[in-house]
Motif scaffolding. Structure first.
Motif, mmCIF file in Angstrom:
data_model
loop_
_atom_site.group_PDB
_atom_site.id
_atom_site.type_symbol
_atom_site.label_atom_id
_atom_site.label_comp_id
_atom_site.label_asym_id
_atom_site.label_seq_id
_atom_site.Cartn_x
_atom_site.Cartn_y
_atom_site.Cartn_z
ATOM 1 N N THR A 1 0.780 -1.342 -0.135
ATOM 2 C CA THR A 1 0.002 -0.019 -0.126
ATOM 3 C C THR A 1 0.862 1.203 -0.087
ATOM 4 O O THR A 1 1.720 1.611 0.941
ATOM 5 N N PHE A 2 0.540 2.262 -0.752
ATOM 6 C CA PHE A 2 1.027 3.646 -0.926
ATOM 7 C C PHE A 2 0.030 4.687 -0.406
ATOM 8 O O PHE A 2 -0.975 4.564 -0.829
ATOM 9 N N LYS A 3 0.687 5.567 0.276
ATOM 10 C CA LYS A 3 -0.192 6.791 0.799
ATOM 11 C C LYS A 3 0.379 8.121 0.493
ATOM 12 O O LYS A 3 1.597 8.181 0.657
ATOM 13 N N MET A 4 -0.620 9.165 0.090
ATOM 14 C CA MET A 4 0.128 10.640 0.156
ATOM 15 C C MET A 4 -1.222 11.536 0.922
ATOM 16 O O MET A 4 -2.244 11.224 0.560
ATOM 17 N N ASP A 5 -0.667 12.454 1.672
ATOM 18 C CA ASP A 5 -1.721 13.266 2.336
ATOM 19 C C ASP A 5 -2.292 14.146 1.163
ATOM 20 O O ASP A 5 -2.033 14.540 0.067
ATOM 21 N N TYR A 6 -3.715 14.577 1.604
ATOM 22 C CA TYR A 6 -4.364 15.266 0.569
ATOM 23 C C TYR A 6 -3.782 16.519 0.016
ATOM 24 O O TYR A 6 -3.458 17.223 -0.859
ATOM 25 N N ASP A 7 -2.988 17.423 1.098
ATOM 26 C CA ASP A 7 -2.518 18.644 0.607
ATOM 27 C C ASP A 7 -1.331 18.387 -0.368
ATOM 28 O O ASP A 7 -1.191 19.313 -1.102
ATOM 29 N N THR A 8 -0.720 17.460 -0.145
ATOM 30 C CA THR A 8 0.288 17.243 -1.434
ATOM 31 C C THR A 8 -0.327 16.680 -2.657
ATOM 32 O O THR A 8 0.238 16.952 -3.825
ATOM 33 N N SER A 9 -1.272 15.673 -2.515
ATOM 34 C CA SER A 9 -1.707 15.075 -3.833
ATOM 35 C C SER A 9 -2.316 16.003 -4.486
ATOM 36 O O SER A 9 -2.222 15.874 -5.597
ATOM 37 N N TRP A 10 -3.303 16.998 -3.846
ATOM 38 C CA TRP A 10 -4.157 17.856 -4.610
ATOM 39 C C TRP A 10 -3.473 18.933 -4.963
ATOM 40 O O TRP A 10 -3.187 19.303 -5.974
ATOM 41 N N GLY A 11 -2.931 19.527 -3.827
ATOM 42 C CA GLY A 11 -2.290 20.757 -3.590
ATOM 43 C C GLY A 11 -0.883 21.057 -4.516
ATOM 44 O O GLY A 11 -0.605 22.169 -4.947
#
Length: 423
Positions: A268-278
């Protein structure tokens, strides 16, 4: 520069055809032009382009009647309010508005699975459980690929649960709209603001829409990234082989939640919202989204958005919390529906001051003002501009201020000069 905004001089009323709409960067990829074409011998089909957007392709002669319909209803080429349609006061920033609230689903699993508290999902569950509609049309993950979108037909809570969550990628929910209008039963429609605007404009010329679609719901939208944006996001998350992804979501499972990719071997790979969208996805927006005056769903009965908590300076916070939605009702029908959902116990709400929305959704509060300068840049460089009527754009431009207008004008000019196509 403001004189032509919202007016319709003769030269600006020249007909928009599909190729003109695409070439001038006005296509939003909603699929409406294909959706109203003759299904037995379609002249227009939707496809995913090499640049990763959904676009119509003309495959046969477009009859004059169809061409006129496209020119009238395409939300990429037109967004117009007809004020006699409004049952609500028109707020210059937030559009037709009966009431604004914060809300969330009382179903704790649904609240967590949705992107922002499950406001829309809770209303859909109520509509289906009460029998007010027979089904819901909404965008969900494609059954063919976990990193693609497809139109879903929801008939119960479990379907709504599976479709919950943001899908930051192209979708064409109106691609088969005529087929659904021909089916038995009534349905609710959920889409991006441009999708809802297109369907509302179709209702002006096709009485089946108002007969078969009693409710149109939207979510606030900051733009549609291409599928290239999804690929860039996966790469930044550490996914080396996109084809190995077996499950993917852009958000949800918490608020704001994480972009999450799972491979066949369980990795599993994850990234926070602020980085992924912003920092990734919003760099891949189609041009039409950059000149959009309606990211707030002005044509919907009810629109929802993230009701971000804010710091002492009024800036949104993206810490993980229990989700909550801004819930704005725009029509008497939408307000009555919301009240029934609350009474039925599927949705909880609380009051919110209208002034707080500017802090929770700062980009949306400024967006209309930016559009005026960007349309001015299109005018100066000879591109066809969309027809925007009744949206208080000039008033919002004055509110934004000269410095911000000049910055938007200059930035858009840099993007447009020397281009052969904006699509």
């Amino acid at each position: 520069m403001l004189l032509w905004i919202g007016s319709s001089p003769k030269w600006q009323r020249a007909m928009f055809d599909v190729e003109t709409i695409k070439r001038n960067g006005l296509c939003a990829g909603c699929g409406l032009c294909a959706g109203i074409a003759d299904r037995s011998d379609p002249a227009i089909v939707m496809e995913t382009t090499d640049t990763g957007y959904r676009r119509p392709r003309v495959v046969g002669p477009v009859a004059p009647a169809l061409a006129q319909q496209i020119d009238a209803v395409c939300p990429g080429a037109n967004i117009r309010h007809e004020r006699d349609e409004h049952e609500a006061e028109y707020h210059p920033v937030w559009g037709p508005l009966i009431a604004a609230r914060l809300g969330w689903s009382t179903d704790t699993e649904l609240r967590r699975n949705a992107s922002s508290g499950g406001g829309i999902s809770a209303i859909l569950v109520h509509l289906l459980a009460s029998g007010e509609v027979d089904f819901v049309l909404q965008t969900a993950v494609s059954p063919d690929s976990p990193v693609r979108n497809a139109l879903a037909v929801s008939t119960g809570r479990d379907d709504v649960f599976q479709a919950a969550g943001s899908r930051y990628a192209p979708s064409s929910p109106l691609e088969d709209i005529a087929a659904h209008l021909d089916k038995p039963g009534r349905f609710a429609f959920v889409g991006k603001p441009c999708d809802v605007a297109g369907l509302r404009q179709l209702a002006r010329i096709d009485p089946r829409v108002n007969e078969k679609v009693p409710y149109m719901l939207a979510f606030m939208c900051a733009g549609v990234p291409s599928y290239a944006g999804t690929s860039a996001l996966l790469k930044e998350m550490g996914v080396q082989d996109e084809s190995a992804v077996t499950a993917f979501r852009y958000r949800g499972d918490g608020w704001p939640g994480f972009a999450t990719a799972r491979l066949a071997d369980g990795t599993t790979f994850k990234m926070d919202y602020d980085t992924s969208w912003g920092h990734i996805l919003n760099r891949h927006l189609q041009f039409r989204c950059k000149i959009c005056p309606d990211g707030i769903g002005e044509f919907a009965d009810i629109v929802c958005a993230d009701g971000w908590h804010c710091d002492e300076s009024g800036n949104p916070l993206f810490d993980e919390q229990d989700g909550r939605s801004i819930v704005i009702t725009r029509t008497a029908r939408g307000e009555a529906l919301l009240q029934r959902a609350v009474t039925a116990g599927t949705l909880l709400t609380e009051p919110v001051a209208l002034g707080s929305l500017e802090h929770m959704q700062p980009f949306q509060s400024r967006r209309k003002g930016m559009v005026v300068a960007r349309l001015g840049a299109m005018m100066l460089t000879g591109w066809r501009r969309p027809r925007y009527v009744g949206l208080e754009l000039a008033r919002n431009a004055r509110r934004l201020g000269l410095k911000a207008l000049a910055r938007n004008l200059a930035g858009t000019l840099r993007r447009l000069v020397g281009k052969e196509t904006l699509d």
